[in-house]
Design a protein around this motif. Sequence first.
Motif, short mmCIF file in Angstrom:
data_model
loop_
_atom_site.label_atom_id
_atom_site.label_comp_id
_atom_site.label_asym_id
_atom_site.label_seq_id
_atom_site.Cartn_x
_atom_site.Cartn_y
_atom_site.Cartn_z
N SER A 19 11.40 19.47 52.80
CA SER A 19 12.76 19.00 53.10
C SER A 19 13.60 18.96 51.83
CB SER A 19 12.70 17.59 53.69
OG SER A 19 11.82 17.57 54.79
N THR A 20 14.85 19.35 51.99
CA THR A 20 15.78 19.31 50.86
C THR A 20 17.18 18.99 51.38
OG1 THR A 20 16.57 20.52 48.91
CG2 THR A 20 16.19 21.82 50.89
N GLU A 21 17.95 18.26 50.59
CA GLU A 21 19.30 17.89 51.01
C GLU A 21 20.25 19.05 50.69
OE1 GLU A 21 20.69 14.19 49.43
OE2 GLU A 21 22.14 13.95 51.08
N MET A 77 16.35 29.00 49.22
CA MET A 77 15.46 27.94 49.70
C MET A 77 14.16 28.53 50.27
SD MET A 77 16.77 25.09 48.90
CE MET A 77 17.46 25.84 47.46
N TYR A 81 10.52 27.78 48.98
CA TYR A 81 9.48 27.30 49.91
C TYR A 81 8.21 28.14 49.74
CZ TYR A 81 6.87 26.38 54.16
OH TYR A 81 5.85 26.06 55.03
N TRP A 189 20.28 17.58 55.99
CA TRP A 189 18.97 17.95 55.43
C TRP A 189 18.48 19.26 56.05
CZ3 TRP A 189 15.79 15.64 51.73
CH2 TRP A 189 16.33 14.47 51.16
N ARG B 2 7.45 13.67 46.93
CA ARG B 2 8.54 14.27 46.17
C ARG B 2 7.97 15.22 45.12
NH1 ARG B 2 11.92 13.28 41.69
NH2 ARG B 2 14.13 13.57 42.15
N GLU B 5 13.17 17.59 41.81
CA GLU B 5 14.47 17.11 42.29
C GLU B 5 14.82 17.76 43.63
OE1 GLU B 5 17.58 17.60 39.39
OE2 GLU B 5 19.04 16.85 40.85
N ASN B 6 15.16 16.94 44.59
CA ASN B 6 15.61 17.41 45.91
C ASN B 6 14.63 18.37 46.58
OD1 ASN B 6 17.30 17.53 48.11
ND2 ASN B 6 18.70 19.03 47.22
N TRP B 7 13.35 18.08 46.47
CA TRP B 7 12.33 18.95 47.08
C TRP B 7 11.16 18.07 47.53
CZ3 TRP B 7 13.36 23.61 48.67
CH2 TRP B 7 12.34 24.49 49.03
N TYR B 8 11.02 17.88 48.83
CA TYR B 8 10.01 16.98 49.39
C TYR B 8 9.04 17.80 50.24
CZ TYR B 8 13.47 13.52 47.97
OH TYR B 8 14.36 12.78 47.24
#
Lengths: 243, 247
Positions: A19-21, A77, A81, A189, B2, B5-8
Amino acid sequence: MEMSENWHVNAPWAQLVVSTEVPKKLFQTTLKLTDEIYADENRDSAGAGLAGQISNEYYITQEKLIETGLMNYFHEMTTKYWQTVLTNGNMWQYCDKKFEHGPHGFDYACKIVSAWTVHQFENEYNPIHNHSNCKISAVMHLKFPKKIDPPVKDHTGGLDGNLIFTGMGDADEWCTSSVMNCKAANVGWLHLFPASLGHSVYPFKGEGERRSLAFNADVISKKQVDAIIEQEKIQQENQKGVN
Amino acid sequence: MRFGENWYVHAPWAQLVCCTEIPEDKLIKFMAVSNEVLDEAEASLATNDDNFSDGVIPLPWTISDEKFVKYDVRTYIMEMVTVYMETILSNGNIQSNLDQILEGGPHTQWHTRLVDAWVVSQKENDYIPVHTHHNQKESCKISGILYLKVPEQIETPNTDMSIRGGKDGQIVFTGMGGADPFSTTVQFNVPPEVGWLYLFPSTLNHQVYPFKGEGERRGISFNVDVISKEQLQLFEGITQEVPNETE
């Protein structure tokens, strides 16, 4: 996968959800784009090829994706990934062996195969399904009703309208769970996952729209691409010889 | 979980294997623990059969809790177990799942207990068949392996974990899952590297391949149990009730 300094986490047997914002500006652009698609009289329905028990699902053209900058973002992205997957345990060495013309290292190319919007309203749902003819899929949550009706049963509170991933594994009741509940109310998200991973969306009660954008991507090693090009060249040469 | 940064990254259906390189000073201390344990074991067996000869399964030598305390490494083990536990809890919805499936939830604090530990001294042709640490005499949830010695011929100069061969002396974790042949594999081969600690669920299958040649492949293994503060309170409640029942 390096989680933080000197702390590596590995589970190569598991399908990963990342997940990423989404950057704020791109999120607003995407909202505007999907508003326009929804309002367009000539919108291209994607419903016939999708599992959703949902009336409003529409394709997004490659041109629109490029124009809005979404294509670049999705590429970026998806690549990130796939790099994450490759660093999961011994995945990249496994891929070196598994895919022809290896070793491939981290040199892979990706292609966005298709993208579509899902405009979900009261009582509509998406049954468990996965995505075919691609390797990686993603969902971006764009809108969620401000207020939905309370669930019929209190103990199921917080599930309505959510995206649910159902993964294979769950060997240990104590530290694993076969179901992952992803709150759709957290708009903005992007969730990326293997196309083979089962997922569904629960219905909700009440007014308003739950909107998402989904896309499928394919990944192939650059060496494999080179091998295909080489093979095509030979075929063309042979064809010339015949003619 | 996590990852930058900004990658879960999440895979709550998966058993996680975490690894970390231990500090040099700790490595020296763990080595001293293993030396002392093996010296004591050798002395006690001097009049019996030679247990250090080649065999299918290397005999494990128990490490007492006092030994870890003596060399001041017990705290480090428990700290790493805590980090591992925190990693599990941040994996998707594991925290809320535990709140639901374990009595006494929501669970706010977790306590760890070192159940047992042992030295494994593996020589040429020794191997360890597939097993888990789950069905031991005492309950345990997390297991760990720390590598102390690796024979030169199986030592890898970098982290290039080739799966085309060179599997001698490697530990292989076999996880459940592997639903997608494109992005998953059920095997995780790890060539041992001195000073690396691996933590994993006690239920996770693993085995160790034999190797040829001279040298010793030495490691310390341990099991840890985990229980929440709320579960402990429930147990305390039960033990308090017992005398009343017998009255």
